[in-house]
Scaffold this motif. Sequence first.
Motif, PDB file in Angstrom:
ATOM      1  N   GLY A 117       0.885  -1.308   0.116  1.00  0.00           N
ATOM      2  CA  GLY A 117      -0.001   0.110   0.045  1.00  0.00           C
ATOM      3  C   GLY A 117       0.943   1.124  -0.051  1.00  0.00           C
ATOM      4  O   GLY A 117       0.318   2.226  -0.018  1.00  0.00           O
ATOM      5  N   GLY A 118       2.105   1.138   0.047  1.00  0.00           N
ATOM      6  CA  GLY A 118       2.958   2.341  -0.105  1.00  0.00           C
ATOM      7  C   GLY A 118       4.013   2.394   1.096  1.00  0.00           C
ATOM      8  O   GLY A 118       4.873   3.032   0.802  1.00  0.00           O
ATOM      9  N   ALA A 119       3.714   1.912   2.208  1.00  0.00           N
ATOM     10  CA  ALA A 119       4.677   2.372   3.482  1.00  0.00           C
ATOM     11  C   ALA A 119       5.979   1.679   3.432  1.00  0.00           C
ATOM     12  O   ALA A 119       7.078   2.536   3.556  1.00  0.00           O
ATOM     13  CB  ALA A 119       3.823   1.784   4.575  1.00  0.00           C
ATOM     14  N   SER A 120       6.131   0.324   2.620  1.00  0.00           N
ATOM     15  CA  SER A 120       7.352   0.025   2.561  1.00  0.00           C
ATOM     16  C   SER A 120       8.287   0.281   1.279  1.00  0.00           C
ATOM     17  O   SER A 120       8.264  -0.770   0.286  1.00  0.00           O
ATOM     18  CB  SER A 120       7.197  -1.483   2.616  1.00  0.00           C
ATOM     19  N   CYS A 121       8.544   1.534   1.043  1.00  0.00           N
ATOM     20  CA  CYS A 121       8.936   2.248  -0.077  1.00  0.00           C
ATOM     21  C   CYS A 121      10.467   1.799  -0.141  1.00  0.00           C
ATOM     22  O   CYS A 121      11.167   1.462   0.768  1.00  0.00           O
ATOM     23  CB  CYS A 121       8.796   3.610  -0.136  1.00  0.00           C
ATOM     24  N   PRO A 122      11.286   2.142  -1.038  1.00  0.00           N
ATOM     25  CA  PRO A 122      12.632   1.995  -1.442  1.00  0.00           C
ATOM     26  C   PRO A 122      13.606   2.887  -0.193  1.00  0.00           C
ATOM     27  O   PRO A 122      14.418   2.276   0.141  1.00  0.00           O
ATOM     28  CB  PRO A 122      13.088   2.422  -2.721  1.00  0.00           C
ATOM     29  N   GLU A 123      12.931   4.024  -0.061  1.00  0.00           N
ATOM     30  CA  GLU A 123      13.565   5.045   1.018  1.00  0.00           C
ATOM     31  C   GLU A 123      13.527   4.151   2.245  1.00  0.00           C
ATOM     32  O   GLU A 123      14.780   4.252   3.166  1.00  0.00           O
ATOM     33  CB  GLU A 123      13.185   6.298   1.124  1.00  0.00           C
ATOM     34  N   LEU A 124      12.385   3.599   2.752  1.00  0.00           N
ATOM     35  CA  LEU A 124      12.539   3.056   4.224  1.00  0.00           C
ATOM     36  C   LEU A 124      13.375   1.785   4.227  1.00  0.00           C
ATOM     37  O   LEU A 124      13.960   1.671   5.077  1.00  0.00           O
ATOM     38  CB  LEU A 124      11.085   2.756   4.507  1.00  0.00           C
ATOM     39  N   ALA A 125      13.122   1.043   2.990  1.00  0.00           N
ATOM     40  CA  ALA A 125      14.012  -0.171   3.260  1.00  0.00           C
ATOM     41  C   ALA A 125      15.503   0.120   3.138  1.00  0.00           C
ATOM     42  O   ALA A 125      16.264  -0.848   3.817  1.00  0.00           O
ATOM     43  CB  ALA A 125      13.507  -0.875   1.943  1.00  0.00           C
ATOM     44  N   ALA A 126      16.018   1.041   2.366  1.00  0.00           N
ATOM     45  CA  ALA A 126      17.255   1.405   2.338  1.00  0.00           C
ATOM     46  C   ALA A 126      17.853   1.826   3.806  1.00  0.00           C
ATOM     47  O   ALA A 126      18.945   1.536   4.094  1.00  0.00           O
ATOM     48  CB  ALA A 126      17.569   2.233   1.322  1.00  0.00           C
ATOM     49  N   ALA A 127      17.095   2.544   4.205  1.00  0.00           N
ATOM     50  CA  ALA A 127      17.406   3.227   5.598  1.00  0.00           C
ATOM     51  C   ALA A 127      17.485   2.197   6.672  1.00  0.00           C
ATOM     52  O   ALA A 127      18.496   1.935   7.491  1.00  0.00           O
ATOM     53  CB  ALA A 127      16.276   4.232   6.211  1.00  0.00           C
ATOM     54  N   VAL A 128      16.771   1.198   6.591  1.00  0.00           N
ATOM     55  CA  VAL A 128      16.642  -0.152   7.506  1.00  0.00           C
ATOM     56  C   VAL A 128      17.972  -0.968   7.212  1.00  0.00           C
ATOM     57  O   VAL A 128      18.670  -1.130   8.125  1.00  0.00           O
ATOM     58  CB  VAL A 128      15.360  -0.758   7.556  1.00  0.00           C
ATOM     59  N   SER A 129      18.107  -1.379   6.225  1.00  0.00           N
ATOM     60  CA  SER A 129      19.249  -2.002   5.694  1.00  0.00           C
ATOM     61  C   SER A 129      20.626  -1.415   6.021  1.00  0.00           C
ATOM     62  O   SER A 129      21.462  -1.960   6.662  1.00  0.00           O
ATOM     63  CB  SER A 129      19.083  -2.309   4.288  1.00  0.00           C
ATOM     64  N   GLU A 130      20.705  -0.026   5.761  1.00  0.00           N
ATOM     65  CA  GLU A 130      21.776   0.626   5.865  1.00  0.00           C
ATOM     66  C   GLU A 130      22.360   0.756   7.434  1.00  0.00           C
ATOM     67  O   GLU A 130      23.305   0.725   8.026  1.00  0.00           O
ATOM     68  CB  GLU A 130      21.837   2.207   5.455  1.00  0.00           C
ATOM     69  N   ALA A 131      21.361   0.473   8.235  1.00  0.00           N
ATOM     70  CA  ALA A 131      21.472   0.730   9.764  1.00  0.00           C
ATOM     71  C   ALA A 131      21.614  -0.530  10.332  1.00  0.00           C
ATOM     72  O   ALA A 131      21.982  -0.716  11.589  1.00  0.00           O
ATOM     73  CB  ALA A 131      20.282   1.501  10.568  1.00  0.00           C
ATOM     74  N   GLY A 132      21.591  -1.639   9.596  1.00  0.00           N
ATOM     75  CA  GLY A 132      21.930  -2.947  10.140  1.00  0.00           C
ATOM     76  C   GLY A 132      20.867  -3.942  10.244  1.00  0.00           C
ATOM     77  O   GLY A 132      20.962  -5.169  10.507  1.00  0.00           O
ATOM     78  N   GLY A 133      19.486  -3.545  10.031  1.00  0.00           N
ATOM     79  CA  GLY A 133      18.617  -4.308   9.921  1.00  0.00           C
ATOM     80  C   GLY A 133      18.355  -4.920   8.571  1.00  0.00           C
ATOM     81  O   GLY A 133      19.042  -4.867   7.549  1.00  0.00           O
ATOM     82  N   LEU A 134      17.028  -5.460   8.264  1.00  0.00           N
ATOM     83  CA  LEU A 134      16.903  -6.071   7.156  1.00  0.00           C
ATOM     84  C   LEU A 134      15.454  -5.126   6.333  1.00  0.00           C
ATOM     85  O   LEU A 134      14.452  -5.571   6.835  1.00  0.00           O
ATOM     86  CB  LEU A 134      16.528  -7.706   6.954  1.00  0.00           C
ATOM     87  N   GLY A 135      15.632  -4.654   5.332  1.00  0.00           N
ATOM     88  CA  GLY A 135      14.576  -3.769   4.689  1.00  0.00           C
ATOM     89  C   GLY A 135      13.879  -4.631   3.933  1.00  0.00           C
ATOM     90  O   GLY A 135      14.260  -5.441   3.212  1.00  0.00           O
ATOM     91  N   PHE A 136      12.584  -4.249   3.643  1.00  0.00           N
ATOM     92  CA  PHE A 136      11.948  -5.296   2.674  1.00  0.00           C
ATOM     93  C   PHE A 136      10.983  -4.167   1.911  1.00  0.00           C
ATOM     94  O   PHE A 136      10.579  -2.989   2.138  1.00  0.00           O
ATOM     95  CB  PHE A 136      10.683  -5.837   3.581  1.00  0.00           C
ATOM     96  N   LEU A 137      10.841  -4.693   0.565  1.00  0.00           N
ATOM     97  CA  LEU A 137       9.759  -4.055  -0.176  1.00  0.00           C
ATOM     98  C   LEU A 137       8.691  -4.836  -0.406  1.00  0.00           C
ATOM     99  O   LEU A 137       8.651  -6.175  -0.192  1.00  0.00           O
ATOM    100  CB  LEU A 137      10.518  -4.002  -1.728  1.00  0.00           C
ATOM    101  N   ALA A 138       7.345  -4.263  -0.353  1.00  0.00           N
ATOM    102  CA  ALA A 138       6.236  -4.906  -0.716  1.00  0.00           C
ATOM    103  C   ALA A 138       5.670  -5.030  -2.069  1.00  0.00           C
ATOM    104  O   ALA A 138       5.451  -3.800  -2.660  1.00  0.00           O
ATOM    105  CB  ALA A 138       5.187  -4.187   0.107  1.00  0.00           C
TER     106      ALA A 138
END
Length: 357
Positions: A20-41
């Motif tokens: 629905g839009g929340a899991s966008c590339p900007e969010l996933a990238a920020a999470v992955s860059e910080a050491g988590g695992l980002g996801f696209l929907a």
Amino acid sequence: MSSALTDLCRYPIVQAPMAGGASCPELAAAVSEAGGLGFLAAGYKTADGMYQEIKQLRGLTARPFGVNLFMPQPAHADAAAVDVYRQQLAGEADWYETPLGDPDSGRDDGYEAKLAILRDDPVPLVSFTFGCPTPAAVARLKRAGTLTVVTVTTPEEALAAQNAGADAICVQGIEAGGHQGTHRDDPANDCGGIGLLALIGQIREAVPLPVIAAGGIMRGSQIAAVLAAGADAAQLGTAFLVCPESGANALHKQAMTSPLFNRTELTRAFSGRPARGLVNRFMSEHGPYAPAAYPEVHHLTSGLRKAAAKAGDPQAMALWAGQGHRLARDLPAGRLVGILAAETAAAGSALALRNPA
């Protein structure tokens, strides 16, 4: 986590794929860059739309990430019940001055086309929701070097994921926001569902697969709790929805901690499938009458939800949220990952002190 999954992220923190839009590339990238695992929907997107977001994400980070797919849905909806619901929503269409959508707009969400792209241009991890992929589909992704995760809500679904050859399972408790990822939508189970901690225990005894735990997790202490219960990582959606990088509508973000929306419920009102969201007018008025018809009801109400958002009216929007929504913190995603990691470590240390070996 298993070594293959551990290599994907520094911390056992997974950002949920919120369609629905929340899991966008900007969010996933920020999470992955910080050491988590980002996801696209990839849900509700075209195959090309998914591919363009993957390209954008790769331009923002070189870190691993995941992509989530919706499984095609069987045709089981009662057409007459859908038509009755359409008639019930006629007043909403008039109020928001928008036509109701075509309930027969498609059932497979472009699944095969998306799979083909992900086989030809592999990503580190692909997860599945609303069902279990075939062993052949899993095997093809594995040959491409992709790890696979299947969302499950019961021990039986976990066994199906294991039989399909999945590398891990995302165990979703009843506390989770958004759609319940059940493999079979049975209205008889609408009042059922298992809490996350109990579900982890049951599934750990059923299958040996690595577990990503999801459902109502908002703090590092809760991450530590699911890790202690047998999970290998925690998946958080609502916690990341309010981050500035999230693509969620501003009204949705504000509603998470607004005193106007103080509880969540499971409803079929917006999509025809059980999904947890903040209780608003639309849910209260139409939820009791919504048929078990996904994705027909989703297509039917799509325009209404967009029109409500455009009008600045959260009372007819699908405000998906987990039971922990009041604990949402408006922080940059990278900072939130760091805080969650620190909280998890502190909670783990405290637990070790209380229970020395």
